[in-house]
Design a protein around this motif. Structure first.
Motif, PDB file in Angstrom:
ATOM      1  N   LEU A 196      50.679  39.778  20.209  1.00 42.28           N
ATOM      2  CA  LEU A 196      49.521  39.863  19.839  1.00 42.28           C
ATOM      3  C   LEU A 196      48.463  40.638  20.888  1.00 42.28           C
ATOM      4  O   LEU A 196      48.830  40.958  21.911  1.00 42.28           O
ATOM      5  N   GLU A 197      47.096  40.741  20.555  1.00 42.97           N
ATOM      6  CA  GLU A 197      46.317  41.748  21.181  1.00 42.97           C
ATOM      7  C   GLU A 197      45.836  40.575  22.249  1.00 42.97           C
ATOM      8  O   GLU A 197      45.351  39.407  22.238  1.00 42.97           O
ATOM      9  N   CYS A 198      46.159  41.036  23.475  1.00 41.12           N
ATOM     10  CA  CYS A 198      45.941  40.392  24.812  1.00 41.12           C
ATOM     11  C   CYS A 198      44.908  40.799  25.942  1.00 41.12           C
ATOM     12  O   CYS A 198      44.943  40.377  26.981  1.00 41.12           O
ATOM     13  N   ARG A 199      44.073  41.784  25.579  1.00 36.31           N
ATOM     14  CA  ARG A 199      43.314  42.420  26.544  1.00 36.31           C
ATOM     15  C   ARG A 199      42.232  41.433  26.802  1.00 36.31           C
ATOM     16  O   ARG A 199      41.394  40.814  25.719  1.00 36.31           O
ATOM     17  N   PRO A 200      42.090  40.958  27.947  1.00 36.86           N
ATOM     18  CA  PRO A 200      40.900  39.879  28.267  1.00 36.86           C
ATOM     19  C   PRO A 200      39.479  40.072  27.841  1.00 36.86           C
ATOM     20  O   PRO A 200      39.057  39.229  27.416  1.00 36.86           O
ATOM     21  N   ASP A 201      38.873  41.510  27.814  1.00 39.29           N
ATOM     22  CA  ASP A 201      37.597  41.564  27.293  1.00 39.29           C
ATOM     23  C   ASP A 201      37.708  41.825  26.040  1.00 39.29           C
ATOM     24  O   ASP A 201      36.661  41.183  25.323  1.00 39.29           O
ATOM     25  N   TRP A 202      38.855  41.914  25.081  1.00 38.83           N
ATOM     26  CA  TRP A 202      38.652  41.825  23.786  1.00 38.83           C
ATOM     27  C   TRP A 202      38.629  40.612  23.374  1.00 38.83           C
ATOM     28  O   TRP A 202      38.263  39.984  22.348  1.00 38.83           O
ATOM     29  N   LEU A 203      39.589  39.494  24.248  1.00 35.11           N
ATOM     30  CA  LEU A 203      39.453  38.103  23.703  1.00 35.11           C
ATOM     31  C   LEU A 203      38.254  37.466  24.410  1.00 35.11           C
ATOM     32  O   LEU A 203      38.076  36.146  23.804  1.00 35.11           O
ATOM     33  N   LYS A 204      37.664  37.849  25.498  1.00 34.47           N
ATOM     34  CA  LYS A 204      36.354  37.457  25.957  1.00 34.47           C
ATOM     35  C   LYS A 204      37.044  36.036  26.777  1.00 34.47           C
ATOM     36  O   LYS A 204      36.394  35.239  26.782  1.00 34.47           O
ATOM     37  N   ILE A 205      38.002  36.235  27.659  1.00 39.13           N
ATOM     38  CA  ILE A 205      38.402  35.207  28.199  1.00 39.13           C
ATOM     39  C   ILE A 205      38.333  35.528  29.836  1.00 39.13           C
ATOM     40  O   ILE A 205      38.153  36.658  30.206  1.00 39.13           O
ATOM     41  N   ASP A 206      38.260  34.321  30.754  1.00 41.60           N
ATOM     42  CA  ASP A 206      38.183  34.552  31.851  1.00 41.60           C
ATOM     43  C   ASP A 206      39.567  34.691  32.754  1.00 41.60           C
ATOM     44  O   ASP A 206      39.523  35.035  33.975  1.00 41.60           O
ATOM     45  N   LEU A 207      40.353  33.722  32.154  1.00 41.73           N
ATOM     46  CA  LEU A 207      41.627  33.671  32.805  1.00 41.73           C
ATOM     47  C   LEU A 207      42.722  33.745  31.600  1.00 41.73           C
ATOM     48  O   LEU A 207      42.752  32.994  30.806  1.00 41.73           O
ATOM     49  N   LEU A 208      43.962  34.333  32.126  1.00 44.50           N
ATOM     50  CA  LEU A 208      45.032  34.534  31.098  1.00 44.50           C
ATOM     51  C   LEU A 208      46.344  34.641  31.702  1.00 44.50           C
ATOM     52  O   LEU A 208      46.534  35.212  32.928  1.00 44.50           O
ATOM     53  N   THR A 209      47.114  33.575  31.314  1.00 42.57           N
ATOM     54  CA  THR A 209      48.560  33.494  32.043  1.00 42.57           C
ATOM     55  C   THR A 209      49.509  34.233  31.152  1.00 42.57           C
ATOM     56  O   THR A 209      49.536  34.186  29.963  1.00 42.57           O
TER      57      THR A 209
END
Length: 391
Positions: A196-209
C-alpha cells in the motif's frame, strides 16, 4: 521459492524469509565492517555512515526528512514508543483506537488505562472496517492521540487512514483556533508496507510503524516515522542514540537490511500487489467452489490486502486442520503468530462478530511475493482434499 522439504509456506503475514539482495548487503556488517556506530575511530565512522545511508534510503522512500526516521528493535517497540512516548508528559489524556489493533498497540493502551487515562476502542463492522463518523464523534477536548492499524494482520482489512488524516487536519485547525492541543495520528503499517501507499504526507499521519521481518528483511529490527516537531519522549534510556529517542548500540547489519527491504517493497508495490492479488483470488474461488457453504471469508472482500485470506470452515477445528495441512505439506496459521502459542481466541475475529466457536474454525492463509501459480495450485488441491477428508 516458499518450499522447505517440499512443504509450501503460506504464513507470510507471520514472517517472511530474508530476501537474497537484503542478505547480501547485510553480510559485510557481521564481520568485516563490525564497528560500533558510536565510536569515533574509523571503524565506528564506517558503521555510522552505513546507518546514515540506510536512514536516508528509507527517508527517500517515505518522502520525509532524514531525522524523521527512528530505528527500533521491533515493530512492537516502535508501537510502544509511538503511544507511550507521545503521552509521557501529558496529564489526564484521552486516546482513540480500535478493537482490532495488534497486541503491541492494545497492551500499552491497557497499561495507560490502569493509570487512570481514558481509551476509546472503536467498533468495526463485519468486514473489519471502522466508521469515520464514529471516530469523529469519539473525539474529546483532551484527546491527544488516534492510533488505527493501516491493514489488519489477521483478516487483511484496510482502514481509510488517508480519510482519517484529512478529517484530523480540519479538526486540528479548529482546535488550534480554540486553544486546544493537537491530536496526533499514528498508524501501524507493518502489514501495509509491501502493498500500500505509505508516504506519511500522502496519508497525513504523524507516526508510522514499520518492521523488517514482514517485508523480507531481518527479524529484530523495526522503525518509526515521527513527524518533525511531534512531542515524543523516549521510553528507553542510555547512550542517547537515534536522536535521543531510542538508546542502545545500533544494529548496523539489520538497519542496512531494513533499508534495502523497504526500498525493494516501495519499488515493487504495484507489481507485487497485482500478482499476489490474482493468486489469492483464484485460491479463494477454488476453495469456495470445492467447499461450498461450509467455507466463509472473514473480513472485507474488497478493502483488503492482496495476500491475506481468513477463512472459516463450519464444523472443522482450525487446530485439527492446521496440523493436518502441515503433515500434508502446507503451512498456514490460526491468525496472529504472537497469540498462536497460547491458542487464544482471536480478538479481531470476535470484533467482527464471530462466535468463539466460529473463531476456532478459522484459518489464515497468507501469500508472499515470490509464491508461484504452481505452488498455489498445489496448495489449494491439498487444502481441498484435506478438508474433504476431515469433514
Amino acid at each position: 521459492m516458499s518450499k522447505k522439504n517440499n512443504k509450501i509456506y503460506l504464513d507470510f503475514a507471520a514472517t517472511t524469509p530474508v530476501d537474497r539482495e537484503v542478505l547480501k548487503v547485510m553480510m559485510p556488517y557481521f564481520s568485516e565492517k563490525f564497528g560500533n556506530a558510536s565510536s569515533t575511530h574509523s571503524f565506528g565512522q564506517e558503521a555510522i555512515a552505513a546507518v546514515d545511508k540506510a536512514r536516508e534510503t528509507i527517508a527517500q522512500c517515505f518522502n520525509c526528512d532524514f531525522s524523521e526516521i527512528i530505528f527500533t528493535g521491533s515493530a512492537t517497540e516502535a508501537n510502544n514508543l509511538a503511544i507511550l512516548g507521545i503521552v509521557k508528559n501529558v496529564q489526564k489524556f484521552h486516546i482513540i483506537s480500535t478493537k482490532i489493533e495488534h497486541e503491541s498497540v492494545l497492551e500499552p493502551l491497557k497499561e495507560l488505562e490502569k493509570s487512570g487515562h481514558e481509551i476509546t476502542y472503536l467498533t468495526v463492522d463485519k468486514t473489519g472496517l471502522i466508521k469515520i463518523a464514529d471516530l469523529e464523534k469519539a473525539i474529546k477536548d483532551n484527546t491527544i492521540l488516534i492510533s488505527v492499524i493501516y491493514a489488519n494482520n489477521e483478516i487483511g482489512t484496510i482502514q481509510p487512514i488517508k480519510e482519517i488524516g484529512k478529517l484530523l487536519e480540519k479538526i486540528n485547525k479548529k482546535r488550534k483556533e480554540g486553544g486546544l492541543s493537537k491530536i496526533y495520528l499514528h498508524t501501524d503499517a507493518v502489514q501495509a508496507i509491501n502493498y500500500l501507499e505509505c508516504r506519511p504526507d500522502w496519508l497525513k499521519i504523524d507516526l508510522l510503524t514499520f518492521s523488517g521481518h514482514k517485508i523480507y528483511g531481518p527479524k529484530g529490527i523495526g522503525g518509526l516515522y515521527i513527524r518533525k516537531n511531534s512531542p515524543l519522549s523516549p521510553i528507553i534510556f542510555g547512550g542517547g542514540q537515534e536522536f535521543g529517542l531510542r538508546s542502545g548500540t545500533e544494529n548496523v547489519a539489520s538497519i542496512v537490511g531494513l533499508a534495502k527491504a523497504v526500498e525493494s517493497a516501495f519499488n515493487n508495490k504495484v507489481k507485487n500487489f497485482k500478482k499476489v492479488s490474482d493468486l489469492r483470488n483464484q485460491m479463494l474461488a477454488d476453495i469456495i467452489k470445492h467447499s461450498g457453504e461450509s467455507a466463509k471469508l472473514n473480513g472485507s472482500p474488497k478493502s483488503c490486502l492482496p495476500n491475506i485470506l481468513s477463512i472459516r470452515f463450519s464444523g472443522l477445528s482450525n487446530e485439527t486442520l492446521i496440523v493436518a495441512l502441515d503433515r500434508a505439506g502446507v503451512a498456514v496459521s490460526a491468525g496472529a503468530a504472537c497469540s498462536s502459542r497460547a491458542l487464544a481466541v482471536s480478538h479481531v475475529l470476535i470484533a467482527i462478530g464471530l462466535t468463539p466457536k466460529q473463531v476456532k474454525e478459522s484459518i489464515r492463509i497468507s501469500l508472499g511475493k515470490d509464491i508461484t501459480a504452481r505452488e498455489i495450485k498445489m496448495a489449494t488441491e491439498i487444502i481441498n482434499k484435506t478438508i474433504q477428508n476431515l469433514l
